[in-house]
Scaffold this active site. Structure first.
Site, PDB file in Angstrom:
ATOM      1  N   ARG A  60     -30.750  47.829   0.204  1.00 40.02           N
ATOM      2  CA  ARG A  60     -29.647  48.091   1.130  1.00 40.02           C
ATOM      3  C   ARG A  60     -29.981  49.345   1.917  1.00 40.02           C
ATOM      4  O   ARG A  60     -30.031  50.451   1.373  1.00 40.02           O
ATOM      5  CB  ARG A  60     -28.330  48.262   0.368  1.00 40.02           C
ATOM      6  CG  ARG A  60     -27.873  46.988  -0.310  1.00 40.02           C
ATOM      7  CD  ARG A  60     -27.650  45.887   0.691  1.00 40.02           C
ATOM      8  NE  ARG A  60     -27.105  44.687   0.072  1.00 40.02           N
ATOM      9  CZ  ARG A  60     -26.815  43.603   0.724  1.00 40.02           C
ATOM     10  NH1 ARG A  60     -27.021  43.532   2.037  1.00 40.02           N
ATOM     11  NH2 ARG A  60     -26.329  42.553   0.099  1.00 40.02           N
ATOM     12  N   ALA A  72     -23.630  37.057  -2.813  1.00 41.06           N
ATOM     13  CA  ALA A  72     -22.494  37.350  -1.938  1.00 41.06           C
ATOM     14  C   ALA A  72     -22.901  37.130  -0.492  1.00 41.06           C
ATOM     15  O   ALA A  72     -24.089  37.056  -0.178  1.00 41.06           O
ATOM     16  CB  ALA A  72     -22.033  38.794  -2.135  1.00 41.06           C
ATOM     17  N   LEU A  74     -21.272  37.078   3.943  1.00 35.64           N
ATOM     18  CA  LEU A  74     -20.217  37.179   4.954  1.00 35.64           C
ATOM     19  C   LEU A  74     -19.496  35.855   5.150  1.00 35.64           C
ATOM     20  O   LEU A  74     -20.099  34.791   5.043  1.00 35.64           O
ATOM     21  CB  LEU A  74     -20.829  37.592   6.297  1.00 35.64           C
ATOM     22  CG  LEU A  74     -21.486  38.947   6.366  1.00 35.64           C
ATOM     23  CD1 LEU A  74     -22.195  39.118   7.704  1.00 35.64           C
ATOM     24  CD2 LEU A  74     -20.473  40.049   6.141  1.00 35.64           C
ATOM     25  N   GLU A  89     -23.359  30.492  -0.508  1.00 38.46           N
ATOM     26  CA  GLU A  89     -24.079  31.732  -0.819  1.00 38.46           C
ATOM     27  C   GLU A  89     -24.791  31.638  -2.166  1.00 38.46           C
ATOM     28  O   GLU A  89     -25.918  32.117  -2.310  1.00 38.46           O
ATOM     29  CB  GLU A  89     -23.137  32.937  -0.795  1.00 38.46           C
ATOM     30  CG  GLU A  89     -22.657  33.318   0.590  1.00 38.46           C
ATOM     31  CD  GLU A  89     -23.760  33.837   1.499  1.00 38.46           C
ATOM     32  OE1 GLU A  89     -24.820  34.284   1.001  1.00 38.46           O
ATOM     33  OE2 GLU A  89     -23.566  33.818   2.727  1.00 38.46           O
ATOM     34  N   GLU A  93     -28.795  32.176  -2.123  1.00 35.48           N
ATOM     35  CA  GLU A  93     -29.366  33.377  -2.722  1.00 35.48           C
ATOM     36  C   GLU A  93     -29.913  33.167  -4.122  1.00 35.48           C
ATOM     37  O   GLU A  93     -30.868  33.838  -4.512  1.00 35.48           O
ATOM     38  CB  GLU A  93     -28.333  34.505  -2.725  1.00 35.48           C
ATOM     39  CG  GLU A  93     -27.982  34.970  -1.324  1.00 35.48           C
ATOM     40  CD  GLU A  93     -27.131  36.215  -1.301  1.00 35.48           C
ATOM     41  OE1 GLU A  93     -26.590  36.618  -2.353  1.00 35.48           O
ATOM     42  OE2 GLU A  93     -27.001  36.793  -0.212  1.00 35.48           O
ATOM     43  N   PRO A 111     -10.071  50.145   2.513  1.00 37.02           N
ATOM     44  CA  PRO A 111      -8.906  49.976   3.385  1.00 37.02           C
ATOM     45  C   PRO A 111      -8.493  51.225   4.155  1.00 37.02           C
ATOM     46  O   PRO A 111      -7.650  51.136   5.035  1.00 37.02           O
ATOM     47  CB  PRO A 111      -7.803  49.535   2.421  1.00 37.02           C
ATOM     48  CG  PRO A 111      -8.219  50.080   1.096  1.00 37.02           C
ATOM     49  CD  PRO A 111      -9.724  50.026   1.091  1.00 37.02           C
ATOM     50  N   GLU A 116     -11.987  44.679   5.824  1.00 38.97           N
ATOM     51  CA  GLU A 116     -12.735  43.682   5.058  1.00 38.97           C
ATOM     52  C   GLU A 116     -11.986  43.270   3.790  1.00 38.97           C
ATOM     53  O   GLU A 116     -11.567  44.104   2.998  1.00 38.97           O
ATOM     54  CB  GLU A 116     -14.111  44.217   4.657  1.00 38.97           C
ATOM     55  CG  GLU A 116     -14.906  43.216   3.843  1.00 38.97           C
ATOM     56  CD  GLU A 116     -16.225  43.766   3.317  1.00 38.97           C
ATOM     57  OE1 GLU A 116     -17.122  42.948   3.074  1.00 38.97           O
ATOM     58  OE2 GLU A 116     -16.359  44.993   3.162  1.00 38.97           O
ATOM     59  N   GLU A 141     -33.704  39.735   2.101  1.00 38.35           N
ATOM     60  CA  GLU A 141     -33.638  38.633   1.139  1.00 38.35           C
ATOM     61  C   GLU A 141     -35.031  38.178   0.707  1.00 38.35           C
ATOM     62  O   GLU A 141     -35.198  37.639  -0.388  1.00 38.35           O
ATOM     63  CB  GLU A 141     -32.849  37.462   1.720  1.00 38.35           C
ATOM     64  CG  GLU A 141     -31.364  37.775   1.816  1.00 38.35           C
ATOM     65  CD  GLU A 141     -30.573  36.699   2.523  1.00 38.35           C
ATOM     66  OE1 GLU A 141     -31.164  35.892   3.265  1.00 38.35           O
ATOM     67  OE2 GLU A 141     -29.342  36.683   2.327  1.00 38.35           O
TER      68      GLU A 141
END
Length: 192
Positions: A60, A72, A74, A89, A93, A111, A116, A141
């Site tokens: 990341r 996971a 989007l 997903e 993955e 929040p 999201e 990935e």
């Protein structure tokens, strides 16, 4: 109270957008709030028949680390229900499908500045599948690894700081609670 008096789009990207809202405050006056808009996401706590969690280790860039995560992704496929996104997903993955699905929880990632919403599913009765047609493994990935970690070990990894991805932390804690306490969960097709 908290009425939006004005809104301005500041940035629109491939995944996120940023706007500023001028909001009426309850005690009078107003304040400007920066809001990141996000399409939402899903995560999957895939638990095999031996009680092991399917975990990914993925780079990341924002934190410049490889993190332990759950499958996971989007909610970026127009009109796709969240459960179908989770199923897709898991196949993309982890090369897995599941016979049984439950909605463990939903969470608001940050929040204070972002809208999201993430739905987290429990998937059991795992079996191997091919990646969906058209899916191309690329970028981070391509470097991702998949491991099965016993749930109790994954729980310890949360508490010793090895697992820090928020969705993975929530998923592991929720799965342990589900196993040990059997809380009532919402229907798997619950809208959120």
């Amino acid at each position: 109270m908290y009425e939006v008096l004005a809104s301005e789009q500041v940035y629109e990207g491939r995944v996120i957008s940023l706007r500023t809202d001028t909001v009426a405050m309850p005690g009078g006056g107003s304040s400007v709030r920066e809001v990141v808009t996000h399409p939402g996401a899903v995560g999957v706590l895939a638990l095999d028949d031996d009680g092991a969690v399917v975990m990914l280790k993925q780079y990341r860039h924002a934190v410049r680390e490889h993190l332990w995560e759950l499958p996971a992704g989007l909610r970026d496929a127009e009109g796709e229900p969240p459960l179908e996104t989770a199923q897709r997903e898991l196949a993309e993955e982890a090369l897995l499908a599941a016979d049984r699905w439950e909605l463990l929880t939903t969470s608001l990632s940050t929040p204070g500045f972002c809208d999201e919403v993430v739905g987290l599913y429990l998937a059991e009765g795992l079996h191997p599948v091919d990646r969906p047609e058209g899916f191309v493994v690329e970028h981070e990935e391509a470097d991702m690894t998949i491991e099965r970690v016993p749930l109790d070990r994954a729980l310890q990894m949360v508490f010793d700081g090895t697992v820090r991805n928020a969705l993975a932390v929530i998923g592991i804690l929720a799965a342990v609670a589900h196993r040990d306490r059997s809380p009532q969960v919402r229907p798997v097709d619950t809208a959120y």
